[in-house]
Scaffold this motif. Structure first.
Motif, PDB file in Angstrom:
ATOM      1  N   TYR A  42       0.814  -1.216   0.000  1.00  0.00           N
ATOM      2  CA  TYR A  42       0.000   0.000   0.000  1.00  0.00           C
ATOM      3  C   TYR A  42       0.849   1.268   0.000  1.00  0.00           C
ATOM      4  O   TYR A  42       1.920   1.322   0.620  1.00  0.00           O
ATOM      5  CB  TYR A  42      -0.895   0.044   1.238  1.00  0.00           C
ATOM      6  CG  TYR A  42      -1.968  -1.018   1.293  1.00  0.00           C
ATOM      7  CD1 TYR A  42      -2.589  -1.481   0.138  1.00  0.00           C
ATOM      8  CD2 TYR A  42      -2.351  -1.549   2.519  1.00  0.00           C
ATOM      9  CE1 TYR A  42      -3.582  -2.444   0.205  1.00  0.00           C
ATOM     10  CE2 TYR A  42      -3.340  -2.520   2.601  1.00  0.00           C
ATOM     11  CZ  TYR A  42      -3.941  -2.971   1.434  1.00  0.00           C
ATOM     12  OH  TYR A  42      -4.917  -3.925   1.511  1.00  0.00           O
ATOM     13  N   PHE A  43       0.317   2.302  -0.671  1.00  0.00           N
ATOM     14  CA  PHE A  43       0.890   3.642  -0.649  1.00  0.00           C
ATOM     15  C   PHE A  43      -0.171   4.587  -0.100  1.00  0.00           C
ATOM     16  O   PHE A  43      -1.337   4.519  -0.503  1.00  0.00           O
ATOM     17  CB  PHE A  43       1.277   4.102  -2.058  1.00  0.00           C
ATOM     18  CG  PHE A  43       2.191   3.149  -2.785  1.00  0.00           C
ATOM     19  CD1 PHE A  43       3.561   3.211  -2.627  1.00  0.00           C
ATOM     20  CD2 PHE A  43       1.662   2.182  -3.644  1.00  0.00           C
ATOM     21  CE1 PHE A  43       4.393   2.333  -3.289  1.00  0.00           C
ATOM     22  CE2 PHE A  43       2.491   1.306  -4.312  1.00  0.00           C
ATOM     23  CZ  PHE A  43       3.868   1.380  -4.133  1.00  0.00           C
ATOM     24  N   PRO A  44       0.210   5.500   0.783  1.00  0.00           N
ATOM     25  CA  PRO A  44      -0.794   6.411   1.337  1.00  0.00           C
ATOM     26  C   PRO A  44      -1.346   7.400   0.321  1.00  0.00           C
ATOM     27  O   PRO A  44      -2.506   7.794   0.391  1.00  0.00           O
ATOM     28  CB  PRO A  44      -0.054   7.122   2.471  1.00  0.00           C
ATOM     29  CG  PRO A  44       1.388   6.971   2.146  1.00  0.00           C
ATOM     30  CD  PRO A  44       1.518   5.678   1.426  1.00  0.00           C
ATOM     31  N   THR A  45      -0.492   7.788  -0.642  1.00  0.00           N
ATOM     32  CA  THR A  45      -0.931   8.731  -1.677  1.00  0.00           C
ATOM     33  C   THR A  45      -0.268   8.374  -2.997  1.00  0.00           C
ATOM     34  O   THR A  45       0.741   7.633  -3.037  1.00  0.00           O
ATOM     35  CB  THR A  45      -0.539  10.180  -1.320  1.00  0.00           C
ATOM     36  OG1 THR A  45       0.901  10.286  -1.333  1.00  0.00           O
ATOM     37  CG2 THR A  45      -1.083  10.583   0.041  1.00  0.00           C
ATOM     38  N   ARG A  50       4.795   7.474  -6.336  1.00  0.00           N
ATOM     39  CA  ARG A  50       5.701   7.875  -7.427  1.00  0.00           C
ATOM     40  C   ARG A  50       7.123   8.175  -6.953  1.00  0.00           C
ATOM     41  O   ARG A  50       8.062   8.104  -7.738  1.00  0.00           O
ATOM     42  CB  ARG A  50       5.109   9.097  -8.130  1.00  0.00           C
ATOM     43  CG  ARG A  50       3.884   8.741  -8.968  1.00  0.00           C
ATOM     44  CD  ARG A  50       3.214   9.963  -9.533  1.00  0.00           C
ATOM     45  NE  ARG A  50       2.114   9.591 -10.444  1.00  0.00           N
ATOM     46  CZ  ARG A  50       1.134  10.412 -10.805  1.00  0.00           C
ATOM     47  NH1 ARG A  50       1.117  11.662 -10.336  1.00  0.00           N
ATOM     48  NH2 ARG A  50       0.201   9.988 -11.615  1.00  0.00           N
ATOM     49  N   GLN A  51       7.274   8.498  -5.691  1.00  0.00           N
ATOM     50  CA  GLN A  51       8.611   8.871  -5.237  1.00  0.00           C
ATOM     51  C   GLN A  51       9.351   7.758  -4.493  1.00  0.00           C
ATOM     52  O   GLN A  51      10.535   7.898  -4.196  1.00  0.00           O
ATOM     53  CB  GLN A  51       8.515  10.108  -4.341  1.00  0.00           C
ATOM     54  CG  GLN A  51       7.901   9.836  -2.965  1.00  0.00           C
ATOM     55  CD  GLN A  51       7.808  11.090  -2.117  1.00  0.00           C
ATOM     56  OE1 GLN A  51       8.004  12.200  -2.622  1.00  0.00           O
ATOM     57  NE2 GLN A  51       7.527  10.924  -0.831  1.00  0.00           N
ATOM     58  N   ARG A  52       8.670   6.657  -4.222  1.00  0.00           N
ATOM     59  CA  ARG A  52       9.341   5.570  -3.489  1.00  0.00           C
ATOM     60  C   ARG A  52      10.419   4.911  -4.333  1.00  0.00           C
ATOM     61  O   ARG A  52      10.259   4.736  -5.546  1.00  0.00           O
ATOM     62  CB  ARG A  52       8.329   4.526  -3.037  1.00  0.00           C
ATOM     63  CG  ARG A  52       7.527   4.943  -1.839  1.00  0.00           C
ATOM     64  CD  ARG A  52       6.887   3.764  -1.166  1.00  0.00           C
ATOM     65  NE  ARG A  52       5.948   4.175  -0.134  1.00  0.00           N
ATOM     66  CZ  ARG A  52       5.295   3.321   0.641  1.00  0.00           C
ATOM     67  NH1 ARG A  52       5.486   2.008   0.483  1.00  0.00           N
ATOM     68  NH2 ARG A  52       4.454   3.756   1.556  1.00  0.00           N
ATOM     69  N   ALA A  59      12.537   1.996   0.848  1.00  0.00           N
ATOM     70  CA  ALA A  59      11.075   1.929   0.897  1.00  0.00           C
ATOM     71  C   ALA A  59      10.615   0.626   0.269  1.00  0.00           C
ATOM     72  O   ALA A  59      11.415  -0.149  -0.276  1.00  0.00           O
ATOM     73  CB  ALA A  59      10.471   3.140   0.173  1.00  0.00           C
ATOM     74  N   TYR A  60       9.300   0.428   0.322  1.00  0.00           N
ATOM     75  CA  TYR A  60       8.693  -0.779  -0.258  1.00  0.00           C
ATOM     76  C   TYR A  60       7.770  -0.371  -1.402  1.00  0.00           C
ATOM     77  O   TYR A  60       7.044   0.629  -1.302  1.00  0.00           O
ATOM     78  CB  TYR A  60       7.882  -1.536   0.807  1.00  0.00           C
ATOM     79  CG  TYR A  60       8.686  -1.852   2.039  1.00  0.00           C
ATOM     80  CD1 TYR A  60       9.618  -2.886   2.040  1.00  0.00           C
ATOM     81  CD2 TYR A  60       8.531  -1.096   3.202  1.00  0.00           C
ATOM     82  CE1 TYR A  60      10.365  -3.172   3.166  1.00  0.00           C
ATOM     83  CE2 TYR A  60       9.271  -1.380   4.333  1.00  0.00           C
ATOM     84  CZ  TYR A  60      10.192  -2.414   4.307  1.00  0.00           C
ATOM     85  OH  TYR A  60      10.938  -2.696   5.425  1.00  0.00           O
TER      86      TYR A  60
END
Length: 418
Positions: A42-45, A50-52, A59-60
């Motif tokens: 999951y990504f919060p936004t 896009r930046q991970r 990061a994952y």
């Protein structure tokens, strides 16, 4: 009739269970790390998605690129072998294949010791040849033969210490120096050493492991063996110290879609704390059995790097036994059964063992035995090997006395001296 607005109280039970708001409190500590299983992450936004970045483990992004479980195992394996970066693959052979596919292209050449792990040779003779990558085999005990076979097309040299099955121990530091002189990458199958018998990224033994230390470029490791220790996990690793080389391997790893199961990573994590104890126990038992074989008339030659007279013993001593009597040598050795015994008699001896099981691999709790046809595995019969039939033993964690008794009864019944 107009639909009623959906409220939390009217949500279907399936939705409620999937989107349940409870999160366990942080701060849980236990001997074994948590196991994280995921394909989706999951990504919060959208902006966060896009930046991970997954390549540097900051990061994952997707389960295949890493989870807390696999990141943790990779870092602990780096500590074990002295590397800085690691990727995990589904088997030891997959580790060898990943290295080849990451650094070789059409027109390149790879050099492989003639005593190398058989599937690595088969990979060169099969898929790599189909891709237009050539190969040659060199004498593992002759650095001059290695140097003489390096050409301007050579991009990779494989090393093994000791060699598969016949256990010759090469002059590993000198082999690495020859590769360095010619600007050729060298990769070591470090399954036998396991990061314990010697440090592949610190072959001079100063303990620093810093830039400039004599080091292999790549260490490939079948975690199936000693790191797992249970004979129940298939996994491999590729470890490096050079960031650019690691990125090349990691991107190839990603494009091939290689991954490992979280529960398998958990099993290796659980076993790693005991690897030093287990490795030493395997080693001590192997030496006791090897010493017993050395006194038997059926034994034409003992192939154990820690024993004087074994091919490459002096090289093992120089690399692994710098403090005499403290060197490690794993739980693997081979015996050349005298040529007066037929293959059928040697097979009957193996069948007659009660505690040793017939099976490939090693490093688990159960002792194993396999007879081999060396003539079929080599380009020519090695001059340092006596004639006969080779039998390889992998010692488990049983009592050495019980294993020797098992050997004795099988020898007496199937390999008579008269």
């Amino acid at each position: 009739m107009q639909d009623e607005p959906l409220t939390s109280s009217s949500a279907h039970i399936a939705t409620s269970l999937i989107h349940h708001p409870y999160t366990p409190p942080a701060g849980f500590g236990a001997p074994q790390p948590g196991v994280f299983k995921a394909s989706t992450v999951y990504f919060p936004t959208v902006a966060d998605m896009r930046q991970r970045e997954w390549k540097d483990k900051s990061a994952y992004t997707y389960g295949l690129h890493g989870t807390p479980t696999t990141y943790l195992l990779e870092e602990r394996l780096c500590s074990l072998e002295g590397g800085l970066q690691c990727v995990l693959v589904p088997s030891g052979l997959a580790a060898l294949a990943l290295v080849a596919l990451a650094v070789l292209k059409t027109g390149d050449e790879v050099l492989i010791p003639d005593n190398a792990y058989g599937p690595n040779k088969a990979l060169a003779e099969g898929e790599l040849r189909h891709f237009g990558i050539t190969h040659r085999f060199y004498d593992p005990l002759d650095p001059d033969d290695l140097s003489g076979q390096i050409t301007d097309r050579t991009r990779l040299v494989w090393l093994e210490a000791p060699g598969s099955v016949s256990m010759e121990f090469p002059d590993l530091p000198e082999m690495v120096r020859r590769c360095r002189e010619r600007g050729v990458l060298c990769a070591l199958d470090n399954t036998w050493g396991a990061g314990l018998a010697f440090k592949p990224f610190d072959l001079m033994g100063d303990g620093a492991g810093t830039q400039g230390t004599l080091s292999v470029d790549i260490s490939a490791h079948a975690l199936t063996k000693y790191p797992s220790g249970g004979g129940d996990v298939l996994m491999g690793s590729v470890i490096t110290r050079d960031a650019a080389l690691h990125l090349k391997i990691k991107l190839c790893h990603m494009r091939l879609g290689l991954g490992v199961a979280a529960n398998d990573a958990e099993a290796v994590l659980r076993s790693l704390p005991s690897i030093d104890l287990r490795y030493r126990a395997h080693d001590q038992t192997a030496r006791a059995l090897a010493a017993w074989w050395q006194s038997q008339p059926q034994c034409a030659q003992l192939l154990h790097p820690a024993f004087e007279g074994a091919p490459g013993h002096a090289h093992w001593q120089a690399l692994c036994d710098r403090v005499p009597g403290k060197g490690l040598a794993a739980g693997l050795f081979s015996v050349m059964i005298d040529a007066r015994y037929s293959q059928a008699q040697v097979d009957a001896f193996c069948d007659g063992l009660k505690l040793f099981k017939i099976g490939y691999s090693w490093g688990g709790p159960v002792s194993l035995v396999v007879p081999y046809d060396i003539a079929a595995m080599r380009q020519a019969w090695p001059g340092h090997l006596q004639p006969g039939t080779l039998v390889r033993f992998s010692t488990g964690l049983e009592s050495a006395q019980d294993l020797i008794f098992d050997l004795h009864q099988a020898v007496q019944a199937n390999l008579p001296t008269a």
